[in-house]
Design a protein around this motif. Structure first.
Motif, mmCIF file in Angstrom:
data_model
loop_
_atom_site.group_PDB
_atom_site.id
_atom_site.type_symbol
_atom_site.label_atom_id
_atom_site.label_comp_id
_atom_site.label_asym_id
_atom_site.label_seq_id
_atom_site.Cartn_x
_atom_site.Cartn_y
_atom_site.Cartn_z
ATOM 1 N N SER A 136 0.848 -1.189 0.000
ATOM 2 C CA SER A 136 0.000 0.000 0.000
ATOM 3 C C SER A 136 0.885 1.242 0.000
ATOM 4 O O SER A 136 1.924 1.272 0.668
ATOM 5 C CB SER A 136 -0.919 0.013 1.219
ATOM 6 N N VAL A 137 0.454 2.250 -0.752
ATOM 7 C CA VAL A 137 1.262 3.455 -0.918
ATOM 8 C C VAL A 137 0.429 4.690 -0.592
ATOM 9 O O VAL A 137 -0.704 4.831 -1.069
ATOM 10 C CB VAL A 137 1.803 3.553 -2.357
ATOM 11 N N VAL A 138 1.011 5.576 0.215
ATOM 12 C CA VAL A 138 0.435 6.896 0.466
ATOM 13 C C VAL A 138 1.440 7.935 -0.002
ATOM 14 O O VAL A 138 2.591 7.941 0.458
ATOM 15 C CB VAL A 138 0.118 7.115 1.961
ATOM 16 N N ALA A 139 1.049 8.781 -0.924
ATOM 17 C CA ALA A 139 1.913 9.882 -1.369
ATOM 18 C C ALA A 139 1.737 11.072 -0.443
ATOM 19 O O ALA A 139 0.727 11.195 0.254
ATOM 20 C CB ALA A 139 1.581 10.274 -2.802
ATOM 21 N N TYR A 140 2.731 11.963 -0.451
ATOM 22 C CA TYR A 140 2.643 13.168 0.370
ATOM 23 C C TYR A 140 2.829 14.384 -0.520
ATOM 24 O O TYR A 140 3.873 14.538 -1.151
ATOM 25 C CB TYR A 140 3.704 13.170 1.477
ATOM 26 N N ASN A 141 1.820 15.227 -0.576
ATOM 27 C CA ASN A 141 1.730 16.514 -1.292
ATOM 28 C C ASN A 141 0.422 16.633 -2.040
ATOM 29 O O ASN A 141 -0.210 17.676 -2.048
ATOM 30 C CB ASN A 141 2.880 16.774 -2.268
ATOM 31 N N ASP A 142 0.016 15.571 -2.771
ATOM 32 C CA ASP A 142 -1.238 15.547 -3.522
ATOM 33 C C ASP A 142 -1.339 16.681 -4.539
ATOM 34 O O ASP A 142 -2.350 17.364 -4.641
ATOM 35 C CB ASP A 142 -2.453 15.580 -2.590
ATOM 36 N N VAL A 143 -0.284 16.861 -5.311
ATOM 37 C CA VAL A 143 -0.332 17.773 -6.459
ATOM 38 C C VAL A 143 -0.763 16.991 -7.704
ATOM 39 O O VAL A 143 -1.697 17.390 -8.414
ATOM 40 C CB VAL A 143 1.030 18.445 -6.694
ATOM 41 N N VAL A 144 -0.102 15.854 -7.958
ATOM 42 C CA VAL A 144 -0.445 15.033 -9.129
ATOM 43 C C VAL A 144 -0.671 13.572 -8.743
ATOM 44 O O VAL A 144 -0.728 12.709 -9.606
ATOM 45 C CB VAL A 144 0.662 15.120 -10.208
ATOM 46 N N ALA A 145 -0.816 13.288 -7.452
ATOM 47 C CA ALA A 145 -0.960 11.897 -7.004
ATOM 48 C C ALA A 145 -2.174 11.212 -7.619
ATOM 49 O O ALA A 145 -2.149 10.006 -7.905
ATOM 50 C CB ALA A 145 -1.048 11.851 -5.474
ATOM 51 N N ALA A 146 -3.243 11.960 -7.840
ATOM 52 C CA ALA A 146 -4.466 11.370 -8.392
ATOM 53 C C ALA A 146 -4.290 10.898 -9.830
ATOM 54 O O ALA A 146 -5.127 10.138 -10.335
ATOM 55 C CB ALA A 146 -5.620 12.372 -8.313
ATOM 56 N N LEU A 147 -3.217 11.324 -10.494
ATOM 57 C CA LEU A 147 -2.990 10.938 -11.889
ATOM 58 C C LEU A 147 -2.247 9.618 -12.005
ATOM 59 O O LEU A 147 -1.992 9.148 -13.115
ATOM 60 C CB LEU A 147 -2.199 12.037 -12.612
ATOM 61 N N GLY A 148 -1.864 9.018 -10.885
ATOM 62 C CA GLY A 148 -1.129 7.759 -10.924
ATOM 63 C C GLY A 148 -1.999 6.601 -11.366
ATOM 64 O O GLY A 148 -3.231 6.689 -11.469
ATOM 65 N N HIS A 149 -1.339 5.473 -11.644
ATOM 66 C CA HIS A 149 -2.052 4.242 -11.999
ATOM 67 C C HIS A 149 -1.533 3.122 -11.099
ATOM 68 O O HIS A 149 -0.452 2.588 -11.344
ATOM 69 C CB HIS A 149 -1.834 3.888 -13.476
ATOM 70 N N PRO A 150 -2.263 2.813 -10.027
ATOM 71 C CA PRO A 150 -3.572 3.369 -9.647
ATOM 72 C C PRO A 150 -3.443 4.784 -9.088
ATOM 73 O O PRO A 150 -2.346 5.200 -8.694
ATOM 74 C CB PRO A 150 -4.034 2.400 -8.555
ATOM 75 N N PRO A 151 -4.568 5.522 -9.014
ATOM 76 C CA PRO A 151 -4.524 6.824 -8.349
ATOM 77 C C PRO A 151 -4.044 6.654 -6.914
ATOM 78 O O PRO A 151 -4.468 5.740 -6.209
ATOM 79 C CB PRO A 151 -5.983 7.301 -8.394
#
Length: 369
Positions: free
Chosen positions: A295-310
């Motif tokens: 499981s991955v949590v990104a930090y900043n959320d500028v373009v994280a939603a564009l990932g695959h998976p988001p």
């Protein structure tokens, strides 16, 4: 790695709105993309009614006051100093711009190149040109660089209202009483950790940058929270990218997949977004699926939603930081937020705003065999 198209276009729009008119060749150089890409972006923004296209230039659709005394906005001009190619702080800058323009104050965007020490001459020139106040986000790649700026920044802004954005000087330093507005990054890391623990993850890795005040705050928060919440497990910290360290020398390869396997970790917090997207791809290349294997949590959320998976991501209140900083500066300048003068002294403030967690497809409960 170049910015995604939507982020780049927001940067173009912000730059043109701040300057009024910008050469396309200048935009291409500042954003490090081809002139063809800039033309395509400007054409799209023009079709959307957000810009006007001229011969070799892009113009703001909002009239910009010029330097003649008669054309100076009623609230004067405020300089906004941010590092170049920094999408996170461009969102902060846009939040500040909205508040300043609504108050009749002209925002002047001042972009500091990546080389060390570039903010100082930019700030000094802006003050010499007559700006009434400053909103500052120095790059401060290392703690030493930050501490080295304290004395001159305190002296330079002694008689000019200034507010730091997403920067929190060391307690007890000469900048302790300087107005600042930033995110509570301890709380942001806390949100990420509690989310992963609730999903059954017990071994967590942080892959983070170490070349900005935000990065150092994230690392410090993770270390403090790990001591309390790890349950005796070892929670490792590694660099998120070869260029994530304060110095400019060649970095070492990031071996996140190998570390996850070696530690038996099932979750990772990755800072920042672009590095997170690259690391997720590296995990896939190593045969680790997100979120099934990690499981991955990104930090900043500028373009994280564009990932695959988001990517599930901690979202600091970037725009709100800018808006709040502008409001603090306006009070310091004697404005009431509507272009009117307000009386009374204003006490220095150190404001912290809380991040939020956006849960998406990159996290899931631990699967037991």
């Amino acid at each position: 790695m170049r910015e995604p198209v939507d982020v780049r276009r927001r940067q173009i729009l912000a730059t043109v709105q701040a300057r009024g008119e910008v050469k396309l060749t200048d935009l291409a150089g500042e954003l490090e993309v081809s002139i063809i890409t800039i033309r395509r972006d400007v054409e799209e923004l023009t079709r959307a009614g957000k810009l006007r296209r001229g011969h070799g230039v892009a113009r703001s659709v909002v009239p910009v006051q010029r330097a003649e005394p008669a054309a100076e906005p009623p609230g004067g001009t405020v300089g906004i100093v941010v590092p170049e190619r920094h999408a996170y702080l461009f969102e902060t800058m846009n939040g500040a711009r909205e508040v300043l323009q609504a108050a009749g104050v002209r925002p002047a965007l001042l972009i500091a190149p990546q080389a060390p020490g570039t903010e100082r001459p930019i700030i000094e020139r802006a003050l010499a040109a007559g700006v009434q106040g400053l909103l500052l986000a120095p790059r401060w790649r290392s703690t030493a660089a930050e501490e080295g700026d304290y004395d001159w920044l305190a002296a330079t802004t002694a008689d000019v209202p200034a507010v730091l954005m997403e920067r929190r000087p060391r307690p007890g330093s000469v900048l302790h009483a300087m107005d600042s507005v930033c995110s509570d990054h301890w709380y942001g890391v806390h949100l990420a950790v509690e989310h992963l623990l609730a999903l059954g993850h017990r071994r967590v890795v942080l892959a983070a940058r170490d070349d900005s005040p935000t990065a150092r705050a994230v690392r410090a928060a993770f270390a403090a929270i790990a001591e309390e919440r790890s349950g005796g497990e070892r929670w490792d910290v590694i660099s998120s990218a070869p260029d994530a360290e304060p110095d400019y020398g060649p970095g070492t390869p990031v071996e996140l997949a190998a570390l996850l396997r070696r530690r038996g970790a099932t979750a990772a917090i990755l800072h920042g977004d672009v590095d997170a997207l690259v690391l997720v791809q590296q995990l896939a290349d190593a045969g680790l699926k997100v979120p099934q294997d990690c499981s991955v949590v990104a930090y900043n959320d500028v373009v994280a939603a564009l990932g695959h998976p988001p990517l599930t991501a901690v979202a600091p209140p970037k725009s709100e930081i800018g808006r709040m900083a502008a409001e603090v500066l306006l009070r310091r300048l004697g404005h009431d937020g509507r272009g009117r003068t307000a009386g009374g002294a204003v006490a220095p403030s150190r404001v912290e705003l809380l991040p939020a967690l956006a849960v998406r497809g990159s996290t899931q409960a631990v699967t037991t065999v």
